[in-house]
Scaffold this active site. Sequence first.
Site, PDB file in Angstrom:
ATOM      1  N   LYS A 167      -7.546   6.407  11.998  1.00 37.38           N
ATOM      2  CA  LYS A 167      -7.781   6.855  10.756  1.00 37.38           C
ATOM      3  C   LYS A 167      -8.093   8.515  10.827  1.00 37.38           C
ATOM      4  O   LYS A 167      -8.970   8.605  11.661  1.00 37.38           O
ATOM      5  CB  LYS A 167      -8.775   6.031  10.033  1.00 37.38           C
ATOM      6  N   LYS A 211      -5.031   0.143  14.650  1.00 39.56           N
ATOM      7  CA  LYS A 211      -4.968   1.281  13.595  1.00 39.56           C
ATOM      8  C   LYS A 211      -5.831   2.538  14.015  1.00 39.56           C
ATOM      9  O   LYS A 211      -6.689   2.475  14.799  1.00 39.56           O
ATOM     10  CB  LYS A 211      -5.607   0.774  12.030  1.00 39.56           C
ATOM     11  N   CYS A 258     -13.893  -2.176   5.500  1.00 42.09           N
ATOM     12  CA  CYS A 258     -12.934  -1.567   4.710  1.00 42.09           C
ATOM     13  C   CYS A 258     -13.524  -0.852   3.625  1.00 42.09           C
ATOM     14  O   CYS A 258     -13.142   0.384   3.242  1.00 42.09           O
ATOM     15  CB  CYS A 258     -12.074  -2.660   4.024  1.00 42.09           C
ATOM     16  N   CYS A 285      -7.652 -11.456   0.123  1.00 42.10           N
ATOM     17  CA  CYS A 285      -7.847 -10.966   1.306  1.00 42.10           C
ATOM     18  C   CYS A 285      -7.975 -12.428   2.250  1.00 42.10           C
ATOM     19  O   CYS A 285      -8.973 -12.911   1.980  1.00 42.10           O
ATOM     20  CB  CYS A 285      -8.820 -10.159   1.647  1.00 42.10           C
ATOM     21  N   ARG A 307      -2.790   6.052   9.833  1.00 43.70           N
ATOM     22  CA  ARG A 307      -2.808   5.431   8.553  1.00 43.70           C
ATOM     23  C   ARG A 307      -2.763   6.776   7.506  1.00 43.70           C
ATOM     24  O   ARG A 307      -2.780   7.946   7.991  1.00 43.70           O
ATOM     25  CB  ARG A 307      -4.141   4.764   8.053  1.00 43.70           C
ATOM     26  N   CYS A 343     -16.700  -9.054   4.259  1.00 47.21           N
ATOM     27  CA  CYS A 343     -16.762  -9.530   5.402  1.00 47.21           C
ATOM     28  C   CYS A 343     -17.222  -8.339   6.286  1.00 47.21           C
ATOM     29  O   CYS A 343     -17.077  -7.095   5.719  1.00 47.21           O
ATOM     30  CB  CYS A 343     -15.165  -9.887   6.218  1.00 47.21           C
ATOM     31  N   ARG A 356       1.029  -0.948  -0.039  1.00 50.30           N
ATOM     32  CA  ARG A 356       0.007   0.043   0.085  1.00 50.30           C
ATOM     33  C   ARG A 356       0.844   1.238  -0.093  1.00 50.30           C
ATOM     34  O   ARG A 356       1.918   1.210   0.866  1.00 50.30           O
ATOM     35  CB  ARG A 356      -0.981   0.074   1.193  1.00 50.30           C
ATOM     36  N   CYS A 364     -14.923  -3.655  -1.570  1.00 49.31           N
ATOM     37  CA  CYS A 364     -13.413  -3.939  -0.784  1.00 49.31           C
ATOM     38  C   CYS A 364     -12.813  -5.037  -1.995  1.00 49.31           C
ATOM     39  O   CYS A 364     -13.530  -5.427  -2.741  1.00 49.31           O
ATOM     40  CB  CYS A 364     -13.473  -4.551   0.469  1.00 49.31           C
TER      41      CYS A 364
END
Length: 572
Positions: A208, A206, A476, A433, A142, A472, A73, A427
């Site tokens: 954001k 994480k 995301c 994934c 991020r 899922c 990424r 996603c």
Amino acid sequence: MSEKLSANEGIKTRSNYLRGTLAEGLQDLSTGSLSEDDQQLLKFHGTYQQDDRDIRAGRRAHKLEKAYSFMIRIRVPGGVTTPIQWQEVDRMADQFANGTIKLTTRQAYQLHGVIKSNLKRTIKEINDTAMDTIAACGDVNRNVMCYPNPYLSSVHAEALKISQDISEHLTPQTRAYHEIWLDGEKVESSEEEVEPIYGKTYLPRKFKIAVAIPPSNDVDICANDLSFIAIVEEGNIVGYNVAVGGGLGMTHGDEKTFPRAANVIGFCKPEQVVDVAEKVVLVQRDYGDRTNRKHARFKYTIEDRGVDWILAELNKYLGYDLEPARDFVFEDNGDRFGWMEDDRGRFHYTMFVQGGRVLDTEAYPMRTGLREIAKIHEGDFRLTANQNLVIADIAPENKAEIEALMETYGIASSHERSALRLSSIACVSLPTCALALAEAERYLPEVIESLEEKLEEVGLRHDAITIRMTGCPNGCGRPFLAEIAFVGRGPGRYNLYLGGGHNGMRLNKLYRQDLSQEDIRKTLDPILEHYAKERNDGEKFGDFVIRKGYVAATEWGGDFHDNIKKEAFASE
């Protein structure tokens, strides 16, 4: 007796500021994989180890190792890159990856299918383009998002600068990244390395951050741990409202996990933004849950302690109080497609990119077309938060040549789709994934194509309805803010959510559980027909399904978990 820390906390503690044994593991070419601990550390450096799940069973049958590769990424604060950088990412997609470029919902690039022996070289060459991958993943801040469409260009530059300043300030300071990937000199010192903001164990999970400019909520402020909402008066940004505690990930069947919409807690001046961002991160660093990673996001810290407590604690860390929040209005969370001209006489073209996947097909050589445009374009390539692309800041003298290339390669008609398709996000999901339970990127176009038959029939082709699909419930693709969302439960099975706010300011609600692919159209067709016949003037789909009782309203500000506990896992 204190609770036991999660395993990742020990990995970070032992890692020597994210080094672990990554350097040694990269040199071991007897396997395409890295150790389990190093796989966790890799994320801080901007890459995930994956394998091709489409061929996993076949390789197992032949007693072969999984087909391991790595997703890289590339961090792009605010989503703005140069044509040269685009060309370099395009080159690396062929040279090192699977021949495609993924534009993410956080305005970053992703390269998929990079094998271990090419991993270091690819990351080094990314850095050679004046971009990087550090902190694109991992328990740190991020990629910082920012409104990319330039129709409000008088304030966009300032907001973009703020997002880049936040990103730079919150970037980890460890020398490990340069040592491992860029052959940086290892500095021998008797003093222990210091990570001034994060400390030795970084954040619990994480983090954001987004910067939004009303009336566009394209960065979905309610989905972010921290957002800054620009308050514009007489063409100038006078400050930013501060929103905290958004996050959409959850786990099927675990009612202790839930999506949560952010709360606006105050207002700060432009010169205070970076300081506020740091102090919010410090609050989460010091109070976030390090015992249970499913409960470690900032949204749970706020949910457990209360919004008033968070504001009071933040003010203590700042040494001053946030001012009361100012009024603002968001109208939508989508992109504005096609041509625009700004007040300087410069041109911008926003193109639709299905699922954010830039690739060539026989019918649509999009990637080749963008490569040719990048060779002559002198402005920017701006990645949107909805997986689309803005060819921005086109000089009037270059417009005709770029338009001709767009016609040649089919880009000029990229936005001539149904408004439903233009409002879609998926996603990556299968096959790479590891968390995916069902298809998303590869399947959503098929779902939309099917629904478009009904849209045409009832006259809704040009009515924007946000639709999102994820493989899922980890969120995301920001599904729980969509007017229509499909969240994978298993192969070919989805939960259907309805009623998110068209402006991204209301979470949706579970409508049907465990739908098969065959059930999707017969479930949605009558609702779409009902909407076409009985909506009020200007009424959005998400508002309509609430007014008509398909789902109950979920108020903005974090009460979604109550509805989850009561309804989400009840049998239909």
